[in-house]
Enzyme design. Sequence first.
Site, PDB file in Angstrom:
ATOM      1  N   LYS A   1     -10.692  -5.213  -4.251  1.00  0.00           N
ATOM      2  CA  LYS A   1     -11.861  -4.394  -4.350  1.00  0.00           C
ATOM      3  C   LYS A   1     -11.594  -3.021  -4.626  1.00  0.00           C
ATOM      4  O   LYS A   1     -12.532  -2.039  -5.165  1.00  0.00           O
ATOM      5  CB  LYS A   1     -12.937  -4.485  -3.183  1.00  0.00           C
ATOM      6  CG  LYS A   1     -12.234  -4.266  -1.863  1.00  0.00           C
ATOM      7  CD  LYS A   1     -13.153  -4.302  -0.864  1.00  0.00           C
ATOM      8  CE  LYS A   1     -12.985  -4.784   0.508  1.00  0.00           C
ATOM      9  NZ  LYS A   1     -11.635  -3.967   1.269  1.00  0.00           N
TER      10      LYS A   1
ATOM     11  N   LYS B   1      -3.754 -10.413  -6.944  1.00  0.00           N
ATOM     12  CA  LYS B   1      -4.936 -10.702  -6.496  1.00  0.00           C
ATOM     13  C   LYS B   1      -6.140  -9.825  -7.052  1.00  0.00           C
ATOM     14  O   LYS B   1      -5.934  -8.457  -7.222  1.00  0.00           O
ATOM     15  CB  LYS B   1      -4.807 -10.119  -4.887  1.00  0.00           C
ATOM     16  CG  LYS B   1      -5.723 -10.605  -3.822  1.00  0.00           C
ATOM     17  CD  LYS B   1      -5.550 -10.014  -2.492  1.00  0.00           C
ATOM     18  CE  LYS B   1      -5.801  -8.824  -2.348  1.00  0.00           C
ATOM     19  NZ  LYS B   1      -5.771  -7.981  -0.970  1.00  0.00           N
TER      20      LYS B   1
ATOM     21  N   LYS C   1       0.784  -1.051  -0.070  1.00  0.00           N
ATOM     22  CA  LYS C   1       0.113  -0.136   0.017  1.00  0.00           C
ATOM     23  C   LYS C   1       0.864   1.294  -0.132  1.00  0.00           C
ATOM     24  O   LYS C   1       0.600   2.219  -0.483  1.00  0.00           O
ATOM     25  CB  LYS C   1      -0.891   0.114   1.156  1.00  0.00           C
ATOM     26  CG  LYS C   1      -2.273  -0.882   1.145  1.00  0.00           C
ATOM     27  CD  LYS C   1      -3.289  -0.610   1.926  1.00  0.00           C
ATOM     28  CE  LYS C   1      -4.382  -1.500   1.676  1.00  0.00           C
ATOM     29  NZ  LYS C   1      -5.384  -1.286   2.628  1.00  0.00           N
TER      30      LYS C   1
HETATM   31  P1  TYM Z   1     -10.244  -6.719   3.027  1.00  0.00           P
HETATM   32  O1  TYM Z   1     -11.503  -5.576   3.344  1.00  0.00           O
HETATM   33  O2  TYM Z   1      -9.105  -6.424   2.010  1.00  0.00           O
HETATM   34  O3  TYM Z   1     -11.073  -7.817   2.598  1.00  0.00           O
HETATM   35  C1  TYM Z   1     -12.173  -8.720   3.371  1.00  0.00           C
HETATM   36  C2  TYM Z   1     -11.977 -10.184   3.261  1.00  0.00           C
HETATM   37  O4  TYM Z   1     -11.890 -10.627   2.017  1.00  0.00           O
HETATM   38  C3  TYM Z   1     -10.770 -11.420   1.705  1.00  0.00           C
HETATM   39  N1  TYM Z   1     -10.267 -11.190   0.412  1.00  0.00           N
HETATM   40  C4  TYM Z   1     -10.089 -12.289  -0.426  1.00  0.00           C
HETATM   41  N2  TYM Z   1     -10.287 -13.580  -0.654  1.00  0.00           N
HETATM   42  C5  TYM Z   1     -10.022 -14.414  -1.550  1.00  0.00           C
HETATM   43  N3  TYM Z   1      -9.433 -13.788  -2.720  1.00  0.00           N
HETATM   44  C6  TYM Z   1      -9.291 -12.401  -2.835  1.00  0.00           C
HETATM   45  N4  TYM Z   1      -9.043 -12.044  -4.164  1.00  0.00           N
HETATM   46  C7  TYM Z   1      -9.578 -11.494  -1.806  1.00  0.00           C
HETATM   47  N5  TYM Z   1      -9.566 -10.341  -1.530  1.00  0.00           N
HETATM   48  C8  TYM Z   1      -9.914 -10.171  -0.265  1.00  0.00           C
HETATM   49  C9  TYM Z   1      -9.657 -11.035   2.709  1.00  0.00           C
HETATM   50  O5  TYM Z   1      -8.918 -11.997   3.136  1.00  0.00           O
HETATM   51  C10 TYM Z   1     -10.615 -10.817   3.931  1.00  0.00           C
HETATM   52  O6  TYM Z   1     -10.965 -11.540   4.627  1.00  0.00           O
HETATM   53  N6  TYM Z   1      -7.794  -6.257   7.317  1.00  0.00           N
HETATM   54  C11 TYM Z   1      -9.082  -6.853   6.693  1.00  0.00           C
HETATM   55  C12 TYM Z   1     -10.257  -6.443   7.354  1.00  0.00           C
HETATM   56  C13 TYM Z   1     -10.355  -6.630   8.684  1.00  0.00           C
HETATM   57  C14 TYM Z   1     -10.579  -7.845   9.310  1.00  0.00           C
HETATM   58  C15 TYM Z   1     -10.544  -7.629  10.802  1.00  0.00           C
HETATM   59  C16 TYM Z   1     -10.851  -9.089   9.023  1.00  0.00           C
HETATM   60  C17 TYM Z   1     -10.174  -5.630   9.836  1.00  0.00           C
HETATM   61  N7  TYM Z   1     -10.318  -6.058  11.137  1.00  0.00           N
HETATM   62  C18 TYM Z   1     -10.813  -8.493  11.812  1.00  0.00           C
HETATM   63  C19 TYM Z   1     -10.958 -10.046   9.986  1.00  0.00           C
HETATM   64  C20 TYM Z   1     -10.939  -9.756  11.195  1.00  0.00           C
HETATM   65  C21 TYM Z   1      -9.085  -6.206   5.220  1.00  0.00           C
HETATM   66  O7  TYM Z   1      -8.407  -5.384   4.917  1.00  0.00           O
HETATM   67  O8  TYM Z   1      -9.735  -7.124   4.434  1.00  0.00           O
END
Ligand code: TYM
Length: 333
Positions: free
Chosen positions: A199, A196, A114
Site C-alpha cells: 500500500k 508484493k 524497510k
Molecule cells: P499491513 O498494514 O502492512 O497489512 C495489513 C494486512 O494486509 C495483509 N497484506 C497482504 N495480503 C495479501 N497480499 C498482499 N500483497 C498484502 N499486503 C498486506 C497483511 O498481511 C496484513 O494482514 N504489522 C501489520 C499490522 C498489524 C497487525 C497487528 C496485524 C499491527 N498489529 C496485530 C495483525 C494483528 C502490518 O503492517 O500490516
Amino acid sequence: MTNPPVLLSGIAPSGRLTLGNYLGAIRHWVGRQDRDDCFFPLVDLLAVTVRHDPQRFADRCRDFVALYLACGIDAQRSVVFVQSHVPAHCELAWIFECHTPIDELHRMTQFKDKSRRHAKNVNAGLMSYPVLMAADILLYKATRVPVGEDQRQHLELTRDIAQRFNTLYGPVFPLPDAHIAATGARIMSLADPSKKMSKSDSVDANIVTLLDEPARIARKIKRSVTDSESVIRADPTKPGVTNLLNILAAATDVGIASLEDRFRGLGYGALKTEVADAVVALIEPIQERFRDIRSDPASLDRLLADGRARASERAARTMSEVFETLGLIPRLG
Ligand code: TYM
C-alpha cells in the site's frame, strides 16, 4: 458455555488500502464476526515509524476505518478502535521490549526490507514495531490472527514473546495462531510481480487500491505484466499469470485448478478481462458504502469512542494481571 475465541487483526494506515489488504486480510475478518470475539484496531502508531504528514493523517485514518466498515466490519458486533486511543498497547509493548533480544528484531525480514527503503531513517521504532504488534494481539489474549503471508514471521515472534513471558512469570498469555488463507495471502505487484503489492508503493501501476475508479482498476489489470508463453497456468516461473489466477481465485472463491481448466486454450486477454470484471464487482459496492460512511465523520468518531471504551476495558483486565504478575505496586482507585 465456553467463551468464543478472541480474534484480532489490524492494518497500519500508511499509503492506500489495496486489493492485497482486502484479499489477504479484511475479507477473512468479515465472516468470523458471528463466531468469534473480534477486535479490529487501526494500528496508527505503526504508521509513524516512517515520516508521515500530520496535516492529513487523521483524515487518512478515518478513510481506513470507513473502509473497514464498508468492507463489512460491523462495529456493533466487533470492536473497531484506534490503537493510539488505548495507551495500554504501548505499556505492554514496553514490557515486551524488555523481554525481546535485539537480535530477534534484527532478523525480521520486514525490518531488513524497510531499513533498506528508509535508509536515512532507521529509527528504534522501525526495529521494535513487531513488539508493539505482539502487544496489540496479546493485550486482548487473542488466539486467532487472520493475516497475509508477510505477517507470518511477526506472529512467530509474538508466540515467542508470549512463551518467554509465561515461562518466566506464569501462564498469562495464550499462544496466538496466524490464520493465513490458501489463496490471496500474497497478492503481488501488477507491474512487477516479483514483489508484493504494497500500500505504500509510489508506483501507481503496481497496485489496485480500494478507492481507485473502476475504469482505472480495469486498465491497471489489463496492463499487468505477464510473459510471452501465452499459457494460463500457476507456476513459479510465471509470476504475473500466477498472480492473476490467485487474484481471481480469491475474488471469486474458485480453486486455481478449476480456473486453469476453464482457461485452457484461451489467451491472457481473456484472463485479464475476467480478473478485471471480478475485482471491479468486488470493489464497486465497497466504494458506494465508503462514500456513505465517510460523508458523516462525526458518526465515525462516535463509533471510535465506543470502540475505545470497549477495548480499554478488556485491555485494563490484562494489564492488571500483567502488573500483578510482574510484582508492581497495584494501582488503587
Ligand atoms: P499491513 O498494514 O502492512 O497489512 C495489513 C494486512 O494486509 C495483509 N497484506 C497482504 N495480503 C495479501 N497480499 C498482499 N500483497 C498484502 N499486503 C498486506 C497483511 O498481511 C496484513 O494482514 N504489522 C501489520 C499490522 C498489524 C497487525 C497487528 C496485524 C499491527 N498489529 C496485530 C495483525 C494483528 C502490518 O503492517 O500490516
